[in-house]
Design an enzyme around this catalytic site. Structure first.
Site: not given
Length: 410
Positions: A123, A187, A283, A293, A304
């Protein structure tokens, strides 16, 4: 006054009230909030929201003929970030490490030179970008990228001056690194935006793996955070003090998973953020200084594999609730508030590009709550990676498949 007269008066007032309500809902410049939720698939969990309207709100519909989506080009390669130059052209990052300019007609420039090497595995790559508020005079560009470092990779922030001939970034310098580095390729977060004080907000991911997840809660780590820094990469004045030993002074908020959306509300100046949940639990958050948070302590998603995340807690005192969440996921990525008057009913709405959802979410907000949701361009079959408002008042969005769209009034 006798009972018959009271009854007639009461019925007349009731009819007048109903008539006014219907007249308002029929106005094309307003939003009809009577529709069913746009999400029709079953949720992954039976978790209960913390308040009414936290998920699956009523759908809204933009009147037919109000806007048109035009493909300007399909020749970009995995575009990730987009922003508008003052002259109306668009500056676009490509994941592999290229930066390009796209004209209003869709002409794509050669790659701009001077970008430091990126690690584009997984990613990673050349990610989000933004312009200096004083770009018109200093031509400075800021961007996020995944950088190979001793011990692995990390999210880095760099800046450089766009040359007068638009062909190079001059003096490119890394100003911030979200440490610690980790030997993984997932991520990174990767959005960067200026707040109203002229400081940078940066989103970082917790790097996905079970080994790194707890760092989203660790104030000695920059992973899973919203970072607030100066133009030189130093902790910004006024940052919150988290109090624990070793707390990093650049932290603005903590407890995030993989935040890929950041935007500043055009009226309030507050920062809003979207992040990927696991299986369920994407979110939308209104960012508050010093707030936690919750990830991975609380979440509306599951693993998953189908197993619970941690202790399967959704609410805990001292941990912030999302303003809105999605289950099943839509994979929210780049986002922007629409501040133009060009399309009736859209002003100050929030637009979010969705990856797995393959659409653009339009959210209607009132008093910091979501009161309506619409899905745009759902028939295009595209993974929408980022969206920005141009200097012309139109919306521009890029997709993983290489398209750039203009969304504007008919």
């Amino acid at each position: 006054m006798n009972q018959s007269l009271l009854c007639i008066l009461g019925c007349s007032l009731a009819l007048l009230s109903c008539s006014r309500k219907n007249d308002t809902a029929a106005d094309p410049a307003t939003n009809d909030l009577a529709g069913s939720p746009v999400e029709t698939k079953a949720a992954n969990t039976n978790y209960r929201p913390a308040f009414t309207g936290q998920t699956r709100v009523n759908g809204v519909t933009t009147p037919a003929g109000s806007y048109r989506a035009t493909i300007l080009t399909s020749s970009l390669a995995n575009p990730w970030g987009i922003t508008s130059l003052p002259d109306g052209r668009l500056l676009v990052t490509e994941k592999a490490g290229r930066l390009r300019i796209v004209s209003a007609s869709g002409a794509v420039s050669a790659p701009i030179t001077g970008i430091p090497p990126v690690n584009a595995a997984g990613q990673g790559g050349l990610l989000g970008l933004c312009l200096d508020p004083d770009f018109a005079t200093n031509r400075m560009v800021y961007w996020s990228f995944s950088e190979a470092r001793p011990g692995g990779n990390l999210t880095a922030i760099a800046k450089g001056r766009l040359a007068d001939n638009d062909q190079a970034l001059e003096g490119a310098t890394v100003i911030y690194r979200a440490e610690p580095a980790y030997d993984g390729t997932l991520h990174y977060g990767g959005r960067v935006v200026f707040d109203r004080t002229g400081n940078l907000l940066v989103s970082t991911g917790e790097r996905s793996d079970l080994a790194t997840r707890p760092q989203a809660q660790a104030v000695a780590s920059a992973l899973g955070k919203i970072i607030r820094i100066t133009k030189d990469g130093q902790p910004a004045p006024g940052n919150p003090a988290f109090g624990a030993a070793g707390a990093r002074p650049e932290l603005f908020s903590i407890g995030h998973r993989n935040p890929q959306g950041l935007a500043i509300h055009p009226v309030t100046g507050e920062a809003w953020q979207s992040e990927h949940g696991p299986r369920g639990g994407d979110e939308l958050n209104r960012l508050q200084s010093g707030a936690n948070y919750g990830w991975p302590t609380i979440t509306y998603g599951i693993e998953y594999s189908g197993q619970p995340v941690g202790s399967a807690i959704q609410q805990r005192e001292g941990l912030e609730q999302p303003v809105y969440y999605w289950d099943p996921v839509v994979s929210p990525s780049g986002m922007t508030f629409y501040s133009s008057d060009r399309i009736a009913g859209w002003k100050n709405n929030l637009f979010i590009g969705c990856l797995s959802g393959q659409h653009i979410v339009r959210l209607v907000l009132e008093n910091n709550r979501v009161v309506g949701e619409e899905r745009l361009l759902a028939g295009e079959g595209q993974r929408f990676r980022d969206i920005a408002q141009g200097t012309d008042g139109a919306l521009y969005t890029v997709t993983d498949q290489g398209r750039l769209y203009r969304i504007d009034r008919e």
